[in-house]
Write a protein that holds these residues in place. Structure first.
Motif, short mmCIF file in Angstrom:
data_model
loop_
_atom_site.label_atom_id
_atom_site.label_comp_id
_atom_site.label_asym_id
_atom_site.label_seq_id
_atom_site.Cartn_x
_atom_site.Cartn_y
_atom_site.Cartn_z
N PHE A 1 -1.49 9.35 -7.06
CA PHE A 1 -1.60 10.15 -8.29
C PHE A 1 -2.46 11.39 -8.05
N ILE A 2 -3.54 11.21 -7.29
CA ILE A 2 -4.39 12.36 -6.93
C ILE A 2 -3.61 13.35 -6.07
N ASP A 3 -2.91 12.84 -5.07
CA ASP A 3 -2.17 13.73 -4.17
C ASP A 3 -1.03 14.44 -4.90
N GLY A 4 -0.46 13.78 -5.91
CA GLY A 4 0.65 14.39 -6.63
C GLY A 4 0.22 15.51 -7.56
N ILE B 1 1.03 -3.08 -12.20
CA ILE B 1 0.27 -3.70 -11.10
C ILE B 1 -1.16 -3.95 -11.54
N ARG B 2 -1.76 -5.05 -11.05
CA ARG B 2 -3.11 -5.44 -11.45
C ARG B 2 -4.05 -5.64 -10.26
N GLU B 3 -3.50 -5.93 -9.09
CA GLU B 3 -4.34 -6.20 -7.93
C GLU B 3 -4.95 -4.91 -7.40
N LEU B 4 -6.23 -4.94 -7.12
CA LEU B 4 -6.95 -3.75 -6.69
C LEU B 4 -6.35 -3.15 -5.42
N LYS B 5 -5.85 -3.99 -4.52
CA LYS B 5 -5.30 -3.48 -3.26
C LYS B 5 -4.04 -2.66 -3.48
N TYR B 6 -3.43 -2.76 -4.67
CA TYR B 6 -2.28 -1.94 -5.02
C TYR B 6 -2.65 -0.83 -6.00
N VAL B 7 -3.64 -1.09 -6.84
CA VAL B 7 -4.07 -0.08 -7.81
C VAL B 7 -4.64 1.14 -7.11
N LEU B 8 -5.50 0.93 -6.11
CA LEU B 8 -6.15 2.06 -5.44
C LEU B 8 -5.16 2.96 -4.70
N PRO B 9 -4.16 2.42 -3.99
CA PRO B 9 -3.16 3.32 -3.40
C PRO B 9 -2.37 4.09 -4.46
N PHE B 10 -2.09 3.45 -5.59
CA PHE B 10 -1.38 4.16 -6.66
C PHE B 10 -2.21 5.35 -7.15
N ILE B 11 -3.50 5.14 -7.35
CA ILE B 11 -4.36 6.24 -7.79
C ILE B 11 -4.47 7.31 -6.72
N ALA B 12 -4.49 6.90 -5.45
CA ALA B 12 -4.51 7.89 -4.36
C ALA B 12 -3.27 8.77 -4.42
N THR C 1 0.84 -1.20 0.00
CA THR C 1 0.00 0.00 0.00
C THR C 1 0.87 1.25 0.00
N GLU C 2 1.90 1.24 0.83
CA GLU C 2 2.75 2.41 0.99
C GLU C 2 3.60 2.67 -0.25
N SER C 3 4.24 1.63 -0.79
CA SER C 3 5.11 1.83 -1.95
C SER C 3 4.29 2.20 -3.19
N CYS C 4 3.10 1.63 -3.34
CA CYS C 4 2.27 1.97 -4.50
C CYS C 4 1.74 3.40 -4.39
N TYR C 5 1.43 3.83 -3.18
CA TYR C 5 1.00 5.22 -3.00
C TYR C 5 2.10 6.18 -3.45
N GLU D 1 -2.78 2.88 5.87
CA GLU D 1 -1.36 2.59 5.62
C GLU D 1 -0.66 3.62 4.74
N ALA D 2 -1.41 4.47 4.06
CA ALA D 2 -0.79 5.46 3.17
C ALA D 2 -0.95 6.86 3.76
N PRO D 3 0.07 7.72 3.63
CA PRO D 3 0.03 9.07 4.20
C PRO D 3 -0.73 10.04 3.30
N LEU D 4 -2.05 9.86 3.18
CA LEU D 4 -2.85 10.71 2.31
C LEU D 4 -2.66 12.18 2.66
N LEU D 5 -2.60 13.01 1.62
CA LEU D 5 -2.36 14.44 1.80
C LEU D 5 -3.60 15.10 2.39
N ALA D 6 -3.49 15.56 3.62
CA ALA D 6 -4.66 16.01 4.38
C ALA D 6 -5.40 17.15 3.70
N ARG D 7 -4.69 18.10 3.12
CA ARG D 7 -5.36 19.27 2.54
C ARG D 7 -6.27 18.89 1.36
N LYS D 8 -6.04 17.73 0.75
CA LYS D 8 -6.93 17.27 -0.32
C LYS D 8 -8.03 16.36 0.21
N TRP D 9 -7.66 15.40 1.02
CA TRP D 9 -8.64 14.41 1.47
C TRP D 9 -9.58 14.94 2.53
#
Length: 284
Positions: free
Chosen positions: A191-194, A178-189, A86-90, A267-275
């Motif tokens: 991408f949003i934060d970036g 990556i294909r597994e949803l548990k890794y795809v969603l952190p990657f998209i998260a 989760t962390e590395s994909c984020y 598990e991922a440090p989501l960017l607070a000002r966005k989320w």
């Protein structure tokens, strides 16, 4: 047909260089995949580090996955991106959106000084002991930013092979492998934060905006189609300068962000000002 003096066949390629001996090439084949080029100078008297690297490239010798770069004054976890989590994909998603590979093969992440804490989290997550540099803007209108640069062939290799993050990726970035949803969603998260945007439209509707290459927008849109349903058709991908934009508004945006948040927030440090925008909307 015979092979001329100084020639040798490797695979389907005939390589000719009378300045290199067969015994020297054998040393390269045995040691170069695991050793730093500078370390081979003692085994190859008269050869330079750049000459060794050039010869290895001509012979098609690549670094082994077990290769580790030479020690520097800074340390880090070189294998952080070697295995998805989760962390590395984020962070891979974040780098895909807002990081870069420099011309001298460094990973660079420069964020607004307002987001310095997020940059510190990235540095600490990689266990990197180098410093974050504060940059004073030069061109008029450029923002104050903090800059982190990391040298690690292993990190660059993993980012390229698994997440398609390469130099000059702005117009060429492809989706990750990556294909597994548990890794795809952190990657998209990430991408949003970036480089994405979570917002409220007309004080009533939750919205998301993605910006990137057409391939990335199509990949994200595909996941939206798979994970959400709604009475309204998903908007089309639109040109946005030299790149493209994909926007979601309303019910589908809410469902998609909810799936991402529930999968990643622990598990991922989501960017607070966005989320926080999303969380305030859900709680209202």
């Amino acid at each position: 047909m015979g092979i001329g003096r100084g020639c040798r066949i490797f695979g389907d390629h005939r390589l000719k260089n009378p300045n290199w001996k067969v015994s020297e090439d054998a040393i390269l084949h045995e040691y170069y995949p695991y050793k730093y080029a500078g370390d081979l100078v003692t085994l190859l008297p008269g050869r330079t580090k750049s000459g060794i690297k050039t010869r290895a490239e001509r012979l098609g010798i690549k670094k082994s996955l077990l290769y580790r770069p030479p020690k520097t004054k800074y340390t880090l976890n070189h294998s952080f991106f070697s295995f998805p989590s989760t962390e590395s994909c984020y962070w891979a998603g974040f780098l895909a959106a807002d990081g870069c590979i420099t011309n001298n093969r460094q990973l660079r992440l420069a964020l607004s000084t307002n987001d310095r804490q997020h940059l510190e989290v990235f540095r600490d997550t990689l266990q990197y002991t180098g410093e974050i540099v504060y940059n004073i803007p030069q061109p008029i209108g450029e923002y104050f930013r903090d800059d982190l640069r990391i040298s690690s062939p292993q990190v660059l290799y993993d980012l390229e092979t698994t997440y398609s993050i390469t130099p000059r990726k702005t117009l060429t970035l492809m989706p990750p492998s990556i294909r597994e949803l548990k890794y795809v969603l952190p990657f998209i998260a990430g991408f949003i934060d970036g480089d994405g945007c979570i917002h409220i439209k007309d004080e009533s509707y939750l919205g998301i905006a993605f910006v990137g290459t057409y391939s990335m927008m199509r990949w994200i849109k595909g996941w939206v189609e798979e994970l959400t349903s709604g009475k309204y058709r998903i908007p089309k991908i639109q040109p946005h300068g030299k790149v493209f934009q994909f926007c979601l508004i309303g019910e589908r945006a809410e469902r998609f962000l909810t799936r991402i948040y529930n999968q990643t927030y622990k598990e991922a440090p989501l960017l607070a000002r966005k989320w926080n925008i999303f969380l305030e909307y859900i709680r209202s």
